[in-house]
Scaffold this motif. Structure first.
Motif, PDB file in Angstrom:
ATOM      1  N   ARG A   1      53.777  34.099  41.764  1.00  0.00           N
ATOM      2  CA  ARG A   1      53.314  32.604  42.241  1.00  0.00           C
ATOM      3  C   ARG A   1      53.645  32.729  43.836  1.00  0.00           C
ATOM      4  O   ARG A   1      53.845  31.720  44.565  1.00  0.00           O
ATOM      5  CB  ARG A   1      53.877  31.696  41.935  1.00  0.00           C
ATOM      6  CG  ARG A   1      53.361  31.408  40.377  1.00  0.00           C
ATOM      7  CD  ARG A   1      53.744  30.126  39.388  1.00  0.00           C
ATOM      8  NE  ARG A   1      53.301  30.157  38.088  1.00  0.00           N
ATOM      9  CZ  ARG A   1      51.761  29.650  37.947  1.00  0.00           C
ATOM     10  NH1 ARG A   1      51.053  29.567  38.755  1.00  0.00           N
ATOM     11  NH2 ARG A   1      51.461  29.635  36.532  1.00  0.00           N
ATOM     12  N   ILE A   2      53.790  33.887  44.570  1.00  0.00           N
ATOM     13  CA  ILE A   2      53.940  33.950  45.817  1.00  0.00           C
ATOM     14  C   ILE A   2      52.639  33.431  46.482  1.00  0.00           C
ATOM     15  O   ILE A   2      52.327  33.053  47.533  1.00  0.00           O
ATOM     16  CB  ILE A   2      54.274  35.098  46.417  1.00  0.00           C
ATOM     17  CG1 ILE A   2      55.798  35.689  45.952  1.00  0.00           C
ATOM     18  CG2 ILE A   2      54.184  35.368  48.057  1.00  0.00           C
ATOM     19  CD1 ILE A   2      56.266  36.754  46.287  1.00  0.00           C
ATOM     20  N   THR A   3      51.331  34.050  45.774  1.00  0.00           N
ATOM     21  CA  THR A   3      50.088  33.754  46.290  1.00  0.00           C
ATOM     22  C   THR A   3      49.559  33.079  44.943  1.00  0.00           C
ATOM     23  O   THR A   3      49.697  33.146  43.878  1.00  0.00           O
ATOM     24  CB  THR A   3      49.324  35.092  46.394  1.00  0.00           C
ATOM     25  OG1 THR A   3      48.792  35.542  45.600  1.00  0.00           O
ATOM     26  CG2 THR A   3      50.053  35.540  47.586  1.00  0.00           C
ATOM     27  N   ASP A   4      48.116  32.339  45.334  1.00  0.00           N
ATOM     28  CA  ASP A   4      47.309  31.908  44.430  1.00  0.00           C
ATOM     29  C   ASP A   4      46.054  32.646  44.264  1.00  0.00           C
ATOM     30  O   ASP A   4      45.052  32.058  43.606  1.00  0.00           O
ATOM     31  CB  ASP A   4      47.061  30.340  44.274  1.00  0.00           C
ATOM     32  CG  ASP A   4      48.242  29.526  43.709  1.00  0.00           C
ATOM     33  OD1 ASP A   4      48.751  29.886  42.712  1.00  0.00           O
ATOM     34  OD2 ASP A   4      48.722  28.564  44.159  1.00  0.00           O
ATOM     35  N   VAL A   5      45.960  33.766  44.793  1.00  0.00           N
ATOM     36  CA  VAL A   5      44.533  34.572  44.809  1.00  0.00           C
ATOM     37  C   VAL A   5      44.874  35.584  43.857  1.00  0.00           C
ATOM     38  O   VAL A   5      45.842  36.522  43.736  1.00  0.00           O
ATOM     39  CB  VAL A   5      44.465  35.191  46.152  1.00  0.00           C
ATOM     40  CG1 VAL A   5      43.352  36.006  45.973  1.00  0.00           C
ATOM     41  CG2 VAL A   5      44.336  34.087  47.380  1.00  0.00           C
ATOM     42  N   ASP A   6      43.873  35.800  42.859  1.00  0.00           N
ATOM     43  CA  ASP A   6      44.007  36.506  41.945  1.00  0.00           C
ATOM     44  C   ASP A   6      43.310  37.904  42.492  1.00  0.00           C
ATOM     45  O   ASP A   6      41.861  37.856  42.398  1.00  0.00           O
ATOM     46  CB  ASP A   6      43.191  35.907  40.496  1.00  0.00           C
ATOM     47  CG  ASP A   6      43.133  36.913  39.301  1.00  0.00           C
ATOM     48  OD1 ASP A   6      43.478  38.101  39.498  1.00  0.00           O
ATOM     49  OD2 ASP A   6      42.407  36.721  38.270  1.00  0.00           O
ATOM     50  N   PRO A   7      43.652  38.923  42.567  1.00  0.00           N
ATOM     51  CA  PRO A   7      43.307  40.089  43.058  1.00  0.00           C
ATOM     52  C   PRO A   7      42.266  40.683  42.103  1.00  0.00           C
ATOM     53  O   PRO A   7      41.290  41.379  42.501  1.00  0.00           O
ATOM     54  CB  PRO A   7      44.299  41.094  43.266  1.00  0.00           C
ATOM     55  CG  PRO A   7      45.453  40.712  42.419  1.00  0.00           C
ATOM     56  CD  PRO A   7      45.485  39.173  42.210  1.00  0.00           C
ATOM     57  N   MET A   8      42.380  40.599  40.615  1.00  0.00           N
ATOM     58  CA  MET A   8      41.638  41.153  39.823  1.00  0.00           C
ATOM     59  C   MET A   8      40.138  40.376  39.679  1.00  0.00           C
ATOM     60  O   MET A   8      39.178  41.015  39.889  1.00  0.00           O
ATOM     61  CB  MET A   8      42.147  41.003  38.507  1.00  0.00           C
ATOM     62  CG  MET A   8      43.672  41.486  38.213  1.00  0.00           C
ATOM     63  SD  MET A   8      43.523  43.468  38.348  1.00  0.00           S
ATOM     64  CE  MET A   8      42.745  43.873  36.858  1.00  0.00           C
ATOM     65  N   GLU A   9      40.194  39.054  40.017  1.00  0.00           N
ATOM     66  CA  GLU A   9      38.983  38.168  40.258  1.00  0.00           C
ATOM     67  C   GLU A   9      37.950  38.647  41.207  1.00  0.00           C
ATOM     68  O   GLU A   9      36.926  38.981  41.038  1.00  0.00           O
ATOM     69  CB  GLU A   9      39.438  36.948  40.217  1.00  0.00           C
ATOM     70  CG  GLU A   9      38.087  35.778  40.396  1.00  0.00           C
ATOM     71  CD  GLU A   9      38.479  34.393  40.603  1.00  0.00           C
ATOM     72  OE1 GLU A   9      37.548  33.751  40.704  1.00  0.00           O
ATOM     73  OE2 GLU A   9      39.668  34.341  40.747  1.00  0.00           O
ATOM     74  N   LEU A  10      38.838  39.184  42.256  1.00  0.00           N
ATOM     75  CA  LEU A  10      37.989  39.384  43.688  1.00  0.00           C
ATOM     76  C   LEU A  10      37.919  40.766  43.945  1.00  0.00           C
ATOM     77  O   LEU A  10      37.368  41.360  44.922  1.00  0.00           O
ATOM     78  CB  LEU A  10      38.725  38.663  44.721  1.00  0.00           C
ATOM     79  CG  LEU A  10      38.567  37.103  44.562  1.00  0.00           C
ATOM     80  CD1 LEU A  10      39.350  36.459  45.835  1.00  0.00           C
ATOM     81  CD2 LEU A  10      37.264  36.396  45.000  1.00  0.00           C
ATOM     82  N   GLY A  11      38.529  41.636  43.087  1.00  0.00           N
ATOM     83  CA  GLY A  11      38.449  43.312  43.297  1.00  0.00           C
ATOM     84  C   GLY A  11      39.346  43.654  44.542  1.00  0.00           C
ATOM     85  O   GLY A  11      38.783  44.388  45.383  1.00  0.00           O
ATOM     86  N   LEU A  12      40.377  43.145  44.615  1.00  0.00           N
ATOM     87  CA  LEU A  12      41.284  43.343  45.820  1.00  0.00           C
ATOM     88  C   LEU A  12      42.307  44.540  45.731  1.00  0.00           C
ATOM     89  O   LEU A  12      42.605  44.800  44.546  1.00  0.00           O
ATOM     90  CB  LEU A  12      42.158  42.132  46.224  1.00  0.00           C
ATOM     91  CG  LEU A  12      41.416  40.633  46.579  1.00  0.00           C
ATOM     92  CD1 LEU A  12      42.298  39.637  46.792  1.00  0.00           C
ATOM     93  CD2 LEU A  12      40.630  40.984  47.724  1.00  0.00           C
ATOM     94  N   TYR A  13      42.249  45.512  46.601  1.00  0.00           N
ATOM     95  CA  TYR A  13      43.069  46.652  46.493  1.00  0.00           C
ATOM     96  C   TYR A  13      44.546  46.391  47.175  1.00  0.00           C
ATOM     97  O   TYR A  13      44.753  45.902  48.174  1.00  0.00           O
ATOM     98  CB  TYR A  13      42.331  47.683  47.376  1.00  0.00           C
ATOM     99  CG  TYR A  13      41.118  47.958  47.047  1.00  0.00           C
ATOM    100  CD1 TYR A  13      40.732  48.298  45.577  1.00  0.00           C
ATOM    101  CD2 TYR A  13      40.073  48.784  47.923  1.00  0.00           C
ATOM    102  CE1 TYR A  13      39.477  48.525  45.118  1.00  0.00           C
ATOM    103  CE2 TYR A  13      38.771  49.164  47.365  1.00  0.00           C
ATOM    104  CZ  TYR A  13      38.321  48.877  46.110  1.00  0.00           C
ATOM    105  OH  TYR A  13      37.082  49.254  45.869  1.00  0.00           O
ATOM    106  N   PHE A  14      45.371  46.691  46.167  1.00  0.00           N
ATOM    107  CA  PHE A  14      46.867  46.619  46.601  1.00  0.00           C
ATOM    108  C   PHE A  14      46.947  47.745  47.859  1.00  0.00           C
ATOM    109  O   PHE A  14      47.950  47.332  48.740  1.00  0.00           O
ATOM    110  CB  PHE A  14      47.799  47.142  45.297  1.00  0.00           C
ATOM    111  CG  PHE A  14      49.182  47.034  45.677  1.00  0.00           C
ATOM    112  CD1 PHE A  14      49.704  45.968  46.118  1.00  0.00           C
ATOM    113  CD2 PHE A  14      49.896  48.320  45.428  1.00  0.00           C
ATOM    114  CE1 PHE A  14      51.234  46.105  46.067  1.00  0.00           C
ATOM    115  CE2 PHE A  14      51.297  48.518  45.666  1.00  0.00           C
ATOM    116  CZ  PHE A  14      51.804  47.194  46.012  1.00  0.00           C
ATOM    117  N   GLU A  15      46.282  48.751  47.821  1.00  0.00           N
ATOM    118  CA  GLU A  15      46.601  49.609  48.977  1.00  0.00           C
ATOM    119  C   GLU A  15      46.162  49.070  50.318  1.00  0.00           C
ATOM    120  O   GLU A  15      46.748  49.669  51.300  1.00  0.00           O
ATOM    121  CB  GLU A  15      45.744  50.976  48.796  1.00  0.00           C
ATOM    122  CG  GLU A  15      46.020  51.890  47.735  1.00  0.00           C
ATOM    123  CD  GLU A  15      45.709  51.254  46.478  1.00  0.00           C
ATOM    124  OE1 GLU A  15      46.049  51.830  45.267  1.00  0.00           O
ATOM    125  OE2 GLU A  15      44.993  50.082  46.062  1.00  0.00           O
TER     126      GLU A  15
END
Length: 995
Positions: free
Chosen positions: A326-340
């Motif tokens: 809960r540091i962020t409220d952005v779901d990286p799976m929903e938006l296809g965000l890369y951890f790299e």
């Protein structure tokens, strides 16, 4: 032998950048040198690196000065000595005490005095007396010769030559705020304090050679070891790295279960999500960032326990672990965000989280960090305020004694010397040399470092007005040393949300869960609000340009809002890709993708590269570069990492992989060209996604609770527009806006049902203490019955009473302003005089009558009575409370369109409208000519936009705030109307003229 050298970080004293100092010293043949900037350690690590490059042994120290006097110089013998010196200077700053005339004992540092401040017989082991070149002759026959071991050569260095001395004098004149001609020798250093050749320096000491030998012995006994490393931050959260990983793993897995419970724990989607969590955890552990994540989680946890709302944004929102914590409220799976994009093994610079808090809560969170992790280990990062541009010209013009008019000429036309004063050449010459010099230390927007060992091993600290100390180095020096910062930022958008939720609870007795982001994003009413562009007050999407874009796109969902928040940024918009995106959005079958990879990876944005992550996607999926390599390439292309062998290697690999995959050479080159040209102005998708989450929260509040939301925006004094336009928006949303009233208003604006009472804070020249007294007395003794009751209960000056009368704060009495003025004169008693003194009343009566007449007309004799209130409001609030069009003569309404909301129905027609000025944006055409975009309020209360091309803008310029009559052609762009202006005339305030 140089024990006392300075760079330009000896603020407003030194003139040499660190590389210039060390390079010049090396050219002259010096092999060792001590950096002793005045009360400053900003460039310690940079100096060490420059010395190593130049082949010079670096020694670190400090020159301690008070009120322009050099007290003593400290040289660090080792790391402990550097800590001693830094801590000594820091504690003096933090505790607010002056530096002592005599230095305290130092176990690991030398102290050199420039004068004999105490008998040399009592000098401690680490203390020495410096002898300047000009003082050598005084030693003949002096008793000091009995203590040769305590004497050292001291030749300060502030500049390199005569021009450097003149630059030093200019800096001193700026610092002393005096004319150069009035600068005294005591306010500057001596002209001889320059970097002279070693042989010349030795010649000065040839009669007392031991002074040089002693100085060299001190330098040789010192070691400058700052011990930079990959991580200087606090190494663990729990006390051990193994413990950190176990805790982080537990928090992440538990958070994953809560965040993705809707997927069902037995589904492939959940298993894929869980796999990504574990993959990220492995990289975080390998890269030694467990403590960094846990400390950030701890900060957010404290804020939540205190009831504070936060937004986690930036590249950290690419991390699913951050989402689960809960540091962020952005779901990286929903938006296809890369951890790299956030962390990868090839990234040399440390990552950071950007955590936003409300502007009035950030300081408490910062205070928690300092208390939780220790003041000796925690500090805010500094930033350097530098001399630059026009400000240099103005500063130098003042010290040379030029009149303001002459300085303005130089600033306005720097390349027209024939129009300038004869001193302008000197000003420009030295101004160029001063460009980029550090001027003073300031606070970084929100960067905090938490050190594993006491921070004094790396830097001294300086206390800032808010009570928090800052490092002497900035974020770039910090990165070089090995610190990764925690960005604890503030923004007023969060204050809007927090205060709106509180107002809803207070005004409607309803609790609002603003953190249920999935529900907010799917709410049909919120979507309709977004699609309409009716977003005034909503974070990040309220500007005229953004509202226009939303209407052009008919944007009504989270994914498209994320894209809209990115394409409107200057780089994308200027490149023409914003228009191309809108065109493809409305005609998704009317274009061809460059390659199937573009359709597969960028289908969400119709093949247009919008985000920084898109660069990574294309080079990864089109050319087969690893995601970590793709991020490195992105950083190089965007200028965040210098080009070199890595760039050339990745470029070769890109084209080699393209050939191996069978891509045509022309196609590979075109994709490379697009990637290279785009990456310089791209925007982080995770950053935009974080903004979009906050935008949806604002939209929800605006859609369901518009009055509470707008009042919250007003009370946070933040947003794209001035407060006046938010009051207008409140009225448009059904609110009844009232002038300040002593029986209803608070210091801030209040909402009671649909009644909005403007707060005393908006009343110009109203004293804050008086406003609080009014509120306090009303709370203690009930509503005021009239002016007499008010004056008996509130301690207030007559000028403040006059403000309240003029703004109508006593209108509940039913008396006119004139009657209230007479009553004020009769009742108001200056301190130390009896009430109702008959001898005084007659002579004040005529004054009262005259003053009352003036107040009736806003201080303007002869102003028509219907406009008197508006004039007072304009003067005291900055805007009228009636619609500004009500102040116009009816003749101005001839042939005008009253319904600006219907402009879209009049495409292609020339129309005339009345518009109340809101704001404008100046831009340059491709030929460098000035044009503008305007935003206005129409007679029906709706906003409309105008375009002013260069010829029209020159013929019909903007003339400030007020009402204008505008004639122009209605044009539609993707359904959004605007007016291409043909001519425009300024009506001001009509009959209520204010000079």
């Amino acid at each position: 032998m140089l024990l006392n050298a300075h760079t330009y970080y000896s603020l407003r004293y030194g003139t040499l950048p660190p590389p210039a100092l060390t390079e010049r010293a090396a050219q002259l043949g010096y092999t060792a040198m001590a950096l002793t900037d005045i009360n400053n350690t900003s460039c310690s690590y940079e100096f060490v690196r420059c010395c190593e490059k130049a082949g010079i042994k670096p020694v670190l120290g400090l020159e301690f000065r008070k009120e322009g006097r050099c007290l003593y110089i400290g040289l660090a013998r080792n790391r402990e000595g550097l800590r001693e010196l830094n801590q000594f200077l820091s504690e003096a700053s933090i505790e607010g005490r002056p530096l002592p005339e005599v230095a305290p004992p130092m176990q690991h540092a030398y102290i050199i005095y420039p004068r004999l401040v105490k008998p040399i017989q009592v000098f401690r082991e680490e203390e020495f007396l410096g002898v300047r070149p000009e003082h050598v002759a005084r030693l003949f026959g002096h008793e000091l010769l009995q203590y040769k071991n305590k004497l050292v050569a001291l030749s300060p260095v502030f500049f390199a030559d005569n021009e450097g001395f003149e630059l030093h004098r200019l800096l001193r004149a700026i610092d002393e705020n005096t004319l150069l001609s009035k600068l005294t020798p005591r306010q500057t250093v001596k002209a001889s304090e320059r970097l002279m050749p070693p042989e010349q320096l030795r010649a000065f000491y040839k009669t007392q050679p031991y002074l040089i030998e002693n100085a060299e012995r001190l330098l040789q006994s010192c070691e400058a070891n700052l011990r930079p490393g990959l991580h200087l931050n606090r190494q663990t959260f729990t006390g051990s790295k193994a413990g950190d990983f176990k805790l982080l793993e537990k928090l992440a897995l538990n958070g994953c279960e809560r965040r993705y419970a809707h997927l069902g724990t037995d589904t492939p989607a959940y298993r894929s999500t869980l796999e990504r969590v574990r993959r990220e955890l492995k990289v975080i552990e390998q890269q030694d960032f467990c403590a960094y994540f846990l400390i950030t989680w701890d900060i957010v946890r404290y804020a939540a326990s205190a009831g504070y709302h936060h937004v986690g944004r930036g590249s950290g929102a690419n991390s699913i672990v951050a989402y689960c914590l809960r540091i962020t409220d952005v779901d990286p799976m929903e938006l296809g965000l890369y951890f790299e994009r956030f962390i990868n093994p090839h990234r040399t610079s440390p990552p950071d989280f950007d955590i936003d808090f409300s502007w009035d809560e950030r300081d408490d969170v910062t205070d928690y960090i300092f208390k939780r992790y220790g003041r000796d280990y925690t500090a805010l990062l500094a930033t350097y305020s530098t001399f630059k541009g026009r400000s240099i010209v103005r500063e130098l013009g003042k010290v040379y004694g030029l009149p303001k008019a002459e300085i303005d000429k130089i600033v306005a036309a720097p390349f027209e010397p024939e129009e300038h004063h004869e001193l302008a050449g000197k000003i420009v010459h030295y101004g160029r040399k001063l460009e980029g010099f550090p001027n003073h230390l300031s606070i970084h927007a929100g960067g905090i470092v938490i050190s594993e060992e006491p921070i004094y091993y790396q830097t001294a600290l300086q206390l800032m007005p808010k009570g928090f100390p800052i490092t002497h180095f900035d974020m770039y020096h910090g990165e070089d040393l090995g610190f990764h910062k925690f960005d604890v930022l503030s923004q007023r958008g969060l204050g809007h949300i927090k205060d709106a939720v509180d107002l809803i609870k207070q005004n409607r007795e309803q609790a609002v869960d603003i953190h249920d982001i999935p529900r907010l994003k799917s709410d049909e009413r919120v979507k309709a609000q977004l699609r309409s562009g009716d977003c005034m007050g909503c974070f990040y999407i309220e500007s005229p340009a953004m509202r226009g874009l939303l209407k052009k796109l008919q944007c009504d969902n989270y994914v498209h809002l994320v894209a809209a928040s990115s394409i409107i940024r200057p780089g994308v918009a200027k490149s023409g890709m914003m228009k191309e995106y809108i065109r493809r959005f409305h005609n998704p079958n009317g274009f061809e993708y460059l390659h199937p990879v573009f359709e597969e990876q960028l289908g969400e944005t119709f093949g247009v590269m919008v985000y920084q992550e898109d660069v990574m996607k294309i080079v990864h999926h089109f050319a087969g570069l690893g995601l970590d390599e793709s991020d490195v390439l992105r950083r190089i292309m965007s200028g965040k990492k210098s080009k070199g062998d890595t760039f050339e290697r990745l470029q070769r690999k890109y084209f080699g992989n393209c050939r191996a995959r069978g891509h045509p050479e022309d196609l590979a080159k075109e994709v490379w060209r697009q990637v290279e040209s785009f990456s310089g102005y791209s925007f982080c998708k995770a950053h935009s996604a974080s903004f979009a989450v906050e935008s949806f929260q604002s939209l929800y509040l605006k859609a369901y609770f518009p009055l509470e939301f707008i009042v919250a925006v007003i009370n946070n004094f933040g947003g794209f527009y001035r407060s006046e336009y938010y009051f207008h928006e409140a009225r448009r949303c059904g609110g009844r806006v009232h002038a300040p009233c002593v029986n209803h208003s608070q210091y801030l604006t209040t909402l009671d049902g649909e009644d909005i009472y403007i707060g005393f804070v908006h009343l110009h020249q109203m004293e804050q203490q008086v406003a609080h007294r009014i509120v306090h007395q009303r709370a203690q003794g009930g509503a005021f019955r009239g002016l007499s009751d008010f004056l008996n209960r509130v301690e207030i000056g007559k000028e403040q009473v006059d403000l309240l009368i003029r703004i109508g704060a006593f209108r509940f009495t039913g008396q006119t302003k004139q009657e209230l003025m007479w009553e004020r004169v009769a009742l108001f008693q200056p301190p130390g005089q009896e009430r109702h003194t008959m001898s005084l009343f007659p002579q004040e009566y005529e004054e009262a009558e005259t003053t009352a007449r003036q107040f009736l007309s806003g201080g303007k004799a002869g102003a028509p009575e219907p406009y008197a209130d508006a004039i007072d409001e304009l003067e005291l609030l900055g805007f009228p409370l009636c619609p500004p069009f009500d102040l116009l003569d009816r003749q101005f309404f001839t042939d005008t369109i009253s319904q600006s909301a219907r402009l879209g129905e009049l495409e292609g027609r020339i129309v005339r409208v009345l518009g109340y000025y809101v704001c404008k944006k100046d831009v340059r055409t491709s030929k460098g000519k000035l044009m503008a975009f305007g935003c206005w309020i129409g007679q029906d209360g709706h906003f409309f936009d105008t375009v002013h091309f260069p010829p029209t803008l020159k013929r019909s310029p903007f003339r400030g705030k007020g009402v204008y009559k505008i004639e122009g052609r209605v044009v539609l762009e993707f359904g959004f109307p605007s007016l291409e202006v043909v001519r425009m005339s300024f009506l001001g305030w009509g009959n209520a003229v204010v000079e």
